[in-house]
Motif scaffolding. Structure first.
Motif, PDB file in Angstrom:
ATOM      1  N   ASP A 131       5.794  30.812 -17.831  1.00 46.33           N
ATOM      2  CA  ASP A 131       6.911  30.187 -18.534  1.00 46.33           C
ATOM      3  C   ASP A 131       7.687  29.243 -17.622  1.00 46.33           C
ATOM      4  OD1 ASP A 131       6.152  31.761 -20.665  1.00 46.33           O
ATOM      5  OD2 ASP A 131       7.779  33.223 -20.396  1.00 46.33           O
ATOM      6  N   VAL A 132       7.725  29.582 -16.323  1.00 47.06           N
ATOM      7  CA  VAL A 132       8.421  28.759 -15.325  1.00 47.06           C
ATOM      8  C   VAL A 132       7.519  28.697 -14.104  1.00 47.06           C
ATOM      9  CG1 VAL A 132      10.581  28.406 -14.059  1.00 47.06           C
ATOM     10  CG2 VAL A 132      10.604  29.703 -16.204  1.00 47.06           C
ATOM     11  N   ASP A 133       6.528  27.840 -14.163  1.00 53.34           N
ATOM     12  CA  ASP A 133       5.532  27.758 -13.099  1.00 53.34           C
ATOM     13  C   ASP A 133       4.892  26.377 -13.155  1.00 53.34           C
ATOM     14  OD1 ASP A 133       3.970  28.487 -10.966  1.00 53.34           O
ATOM     15  OD2 ASP A 133       2.862  30.057 -12.009  1.00 53.34           O
ATOM     16  N   PHE A 134       4.262  25.967 -12.072  1.00 52.45           N
ATOM     17  CA  PHE A 134       3.660  24.628 -12.009  1.00 52.45           C
ATOM     18  C   PHE A 134       2.229  24.772 -11.525  1.00 52.45           C
ATOM     19  CE2 PHE A 134       5.023  19.997 -11.566  1.00 52.45           C
ATOM     20  CZ  PHE A 134       3.734  19.516 -11.633  1.00 52.45           C
ATOM     21  N   LEU A 135       1.320  24.909 -12.490  1.00 51.46           N
ATOM     22  CA  LEU A 135      -0.114  25.012 -12.218  1.00 51.46           C
ATOM     23  C   LEU A 135      -0.740  23.638 -12.391  1.00 51.46           C
ATOM     24  CD1 LEU A 135      -2.597  26.938 -11.744  1.00 51.46           C
ATOM     25  CD2 LEU A 135      -2.769  27.060 -14.245  1.00 51.46           C
ATOM     26  N   TRP A 136      -1.360  23.130 -11.335  1.00 56.01           N
ATOM     27  CA  TRP A 136      -1.962  21.798 -11.401  1.00 56.01           C
ATOM     28  C   TRP A 136      -3.313  21.800 -12.119  1.00 56.01           C
ATOM     29  CZ3 TRP A 136       0.217  17.317 -11.006  1.00 56.01           C
ATOM     30  CH2 TRP A 136       1.302  17.100 -10.151  1.00 56.01           C
TER      31      TRP A 136
ATOM     32  N   PRO B 289       6.083  24.585 -18.915  1.00 59.16           N
ATOM     33  CA  PRO B 289       6.369  25.458 -17.769  1.00 59.16           C
ATOM     34  C   PRO B 289       6.590  24.675 -16.475  1.00 59.16           C
ATOM     35  CG  PRO B 289       4.032  25.541 -18.309  1.00 59.16           C
ATOM     36  CD  PRO B 289       4.710  24.796 -19.413  1.00 59.16           C
ATOM     37  N   CYS B 290       5.863  23.561 -16.302  1.00 62.11           N
ATOM     38  CA  CYS B 290       6.032  22.755 -15.087  1.00 62.11           C
ATOM     39  C   CYS B 290       7.432  22.146 -15.037  1.00 62.11           C
ATOM     40  CB  CYS B 290       4.984  21.653 -15.025  1.00 62.11           C
ATOM     41  SG  CYS B 290       3.278  22.221 -14.965  1.00 62.11           S
ATOM     42  N   SER B 291       7.895  21.649 -16.181  1.00 59.56           N
ATOM     43  CA  SER B 291       9.224  21.039 -16.220  1.00 59.56           C
ATOM     44  C   SER B 291      10.310  22.071 -15.917  1.00 59.56           C
ATOM     45  CB  SER B 291       9.471  20.397 -17.584  1.00 59.56           C
ATOM     46  OG  SER B 291       8.759  19.177 -17.702  1.00 59.56           O
ATOM     47  N   ARG B 292      10.159  23.287 -16.448  1.00 62.98           N
ATOM     48  CA  ARG B 292      11.156  24.317 -16.143  1.00 62.98           C
ATOM     49  C   ARG B 292      11.108  24.705 -14.668  1.00 62.98           C
ATOM     50  NH1 ARG B 292       9.884  25.506 -21.457  1.00 62.98           N
ATOM     51  NH2 ARG B 292       8.074  26.740 -20.854  1.00 62.98           N
ATOM     52  N   TRP B 293       9.899  24.729 -14.090  1.00 67.51           N
ATOM     53  CA  TRP B 293       9.790  25.008 -12.649  1.00 67.51           C
ATOM     54  C   TRP B 293      10.515  23.920 -11.858  1.00 67.51           C
ATOM     55  CZ3 TRP B 293       8.036  22.613  -8.280  1.00 67.51           C
ATOM     56  CH2 TRP B 293       7.783  23.421  -7.153  1.00 67.51           C
TER      57      TRP B 293
ATOM     58  N   PRO C 165      -7.112  24.429 -13.366  1.00 67.50           N
ATOM     59  CA  PRO C 165      -7.726  25.749 -13.510  1.00 67.50           C
ATOM     60  C   PRO C 165      -8.173  26.382 -12.198  1.00 67.50           C
ATOM     61  CG  PRO C 165      -8.534  24.276 -15.212  1.00 67.50           C
ATOM     62  CD  PRO C 165      -7.752  23.427 -14.251  1.00 67.50           C
ATOM     63  N   GLU C 166      -8.351  25.583 -11.155  1.00 66.31           N
ATOM     64  CA  GLU C 166      -8.730  26.144  -9.858  1.00 66.31           C
ATOM     65  C   GLU C 166      -7.621  26.995  -9.245  1.00 66.31           C
ATOM     66  OE1 GLU C 166     -11.452  22.730 -10.538  1.00 66.31           O
ATOM     67  OE2 GLU C 166      -9.310  23.055 -10.795  1.00 66.31           O
ATOM     68  N   GLY C 167      -6.399  26.887  -9.785  1.00 68.73           N
ATOM     69  CA  GLY C 167      -5.311  27.732  -9.323  1.00 68.73           C
ATOM     70  C   GLY C 167      -4.353  27.077  -8.353  1.00 68.73           C
ATOM     71  N   LEU C 168      -4.461  25.778  -8.121  1.00 72.32           N
ATOM     72  CA  LEU C 168      -3.537  25.086  -7.224  1.00 72.32           C
ATOM     73  C   LEU C 168      -2.170  24.961  -7.893  1.00 72.32           C
ATOM     74  CD1 LEU C 168      -3.298  23.507  -4.490  1.00 72.32           C
ATOM     75  CD2 LEU C 168      -3.715  21.421  -5.831  1.00 72.32           C
ATOM     76  N   ARG C 169      -1.136  25.416  -7.199  1.00 78.24           N
ATOM     77  CA  ARG C 169       0.220  25.365  -7.724  1.00 78.24           C
ATOM     78  C   ARG C 169       1.106  24.482  -6.855  1.00 78.24           C
ATOM     79  NH1 ARG C 169      -1.566  29.989 -10.350  1.00 78.24           N
ATOM     80  NH2 ARG C 169      -0.451  30.331 -12.330  1.00 78.24           N
ATOM     81  N   GLU C 170       2.084  23.849  -7.496  1.00 86.06           N
ATOM     82  CA  GLU C 170       2.948  22.925  -6.767  1.00 86.06           C
ATOM     83  C   GLU C 170       3.768  23.641  -5.703  1.00 86.06           C
ATOM     84  OE1 GLU C 170       4.980  19.423  -5.537  1.00 86.06           O
ATOM     85  OE2 GLU C 170       3.014  19.880  -6.405  1.00 86.06           O
ATOM     86  N   GLY C 171       4.090  24.902  -5.942  1.00 81.13           N
ATOM     87  CA  GLY C 171       4.843  25.646  -4.938  1.00 81.13           C
ATOM     88  C   GLY C 171       4.122  25.747  -3.611  1.00 81.13           C
TER      89      GLY C 171
END
Length: 280
Positions: free
Chosen positions: A56-61, A91-95, A63-69
């Protein structure tokens, strides 16, 4: 005024059931109409299948699992105005908002934005939601510092150079745009997560769009293919400087399958291309 088209019939998995599948040229208007209708109908099934992974509050780039964090492809977003193209349930915008950014979340699909509004309220992180076509962004020129699209709308746009030019228009000079898209190497292979299916069944160089149709032959889903070179030329032709091209490897320990993406297949071939661009 013509009445809106009837809702698309759904298959047992909740996704729109196509009447047929073909490959043929499709222009901007037809792509927009088809994909808006498809994503409106598919939103509940898509989010039921992938919502837990997306968060809901996350930034997944990808399917490989790379996240902006972890990746920090956008840099420090605190105090920056950010546009997300193809936000889905946002979810990316909320992150980004939680990280201190001033965010505008844009999507073509009212169905996706309705879910985004629900999650805004549930999370307590409200981001402005805008329904619009990336080819006509309702933003002033040079009005945002950063833009992003995490598997957003770009593969569904016929005129991708025009879309990228619109993003460049609203970015301030020096602004960064980062977008993840299906890796072009996925196009020639069957849509399967099984590595045994890695046999070429179509030409990498065939740009003819993939089209799902209704029983009357009207397009209800359209996906456009570009080669790696096409993406580079589109970005540069739209006025961007290309700072990097990333092909994320599969995240160790990640077991999530996502369509044709899987740990076994991800160990062999790239599934995502990330363009890191800058408006000079």
């Amino acid at each position: 005024m013509q009445p809106p088209p009837p809702p698309l019939p759904l298959s047992a998995d909740g996704y729109p059931a196509p009447g047929g599948v073909t490959r043929r040229p499709v222009g901007d208007g037809e792509s927009v109409r088809a994909n808006r209708r498809w994503w409106d109908a598919a939103a509940p099934a898509y989010l039921a299948e992938h919502g837990e992974d997306l968060g809901d509050v996350d930034f997944l780039w990808c399917p490989e699992g790379l996240r902006e964090g972890e990746a920090h492809l956008l840099g420090d977003v605190a105090g920056r105005r950010v546009l997300e193209v193809g936000c889905g349930s946002a979810p990316c915008s909320r992150w980004l908002r939680r990280a201190g950014a001033d965010v505008v979340a844009l999507d073509l699909s009212a169905g996706m934005l309705a879910r985004a509004a629900v999650l805004n309220r549930a999370s307590g992180i409200a981001v402005p939601l805008v329904q619009a076509d990336v080819l006509a962004l309702p933003l002033a020129s040079a009005s945002v510092d950063l833009a992003c699209s995490a598997f957003g709308g770009l593969p569904f746009v016929a005129d991708v150079r025009g879309a990228l030019a619109e993003v460049a228009r609203v970015l301030r000079p020096g602004g960064r745009f980062v977008a993840s898209v299906n890796h072009p190497m996925r196009w020639p292979f069957p849509d399967s997560p099984d590595p045994d299916d890695l046999q070429v069944t179509s030409s990498y160089f065939d740009r003819t769009p993939y089209v799902e149709t209704d029983d009357d032959g009207r397009a209800v889903y359209v996906e456009h293919h570009r080669t790696v070179g096409d993406w580079v030329r589109a970005a540069v032709g739209a006025g961007f400087a290309l700072d990097d091209l990333l092909e994320p490897e599969w995240t160790p320990g990640r077991a999530q399958e996502w369509g044709q993406w899987s740990p076994a297949r991800g160990a062999l071939v790239p599934g995502t291309l990330i363009l890191v661009c800058r408006r000079p």
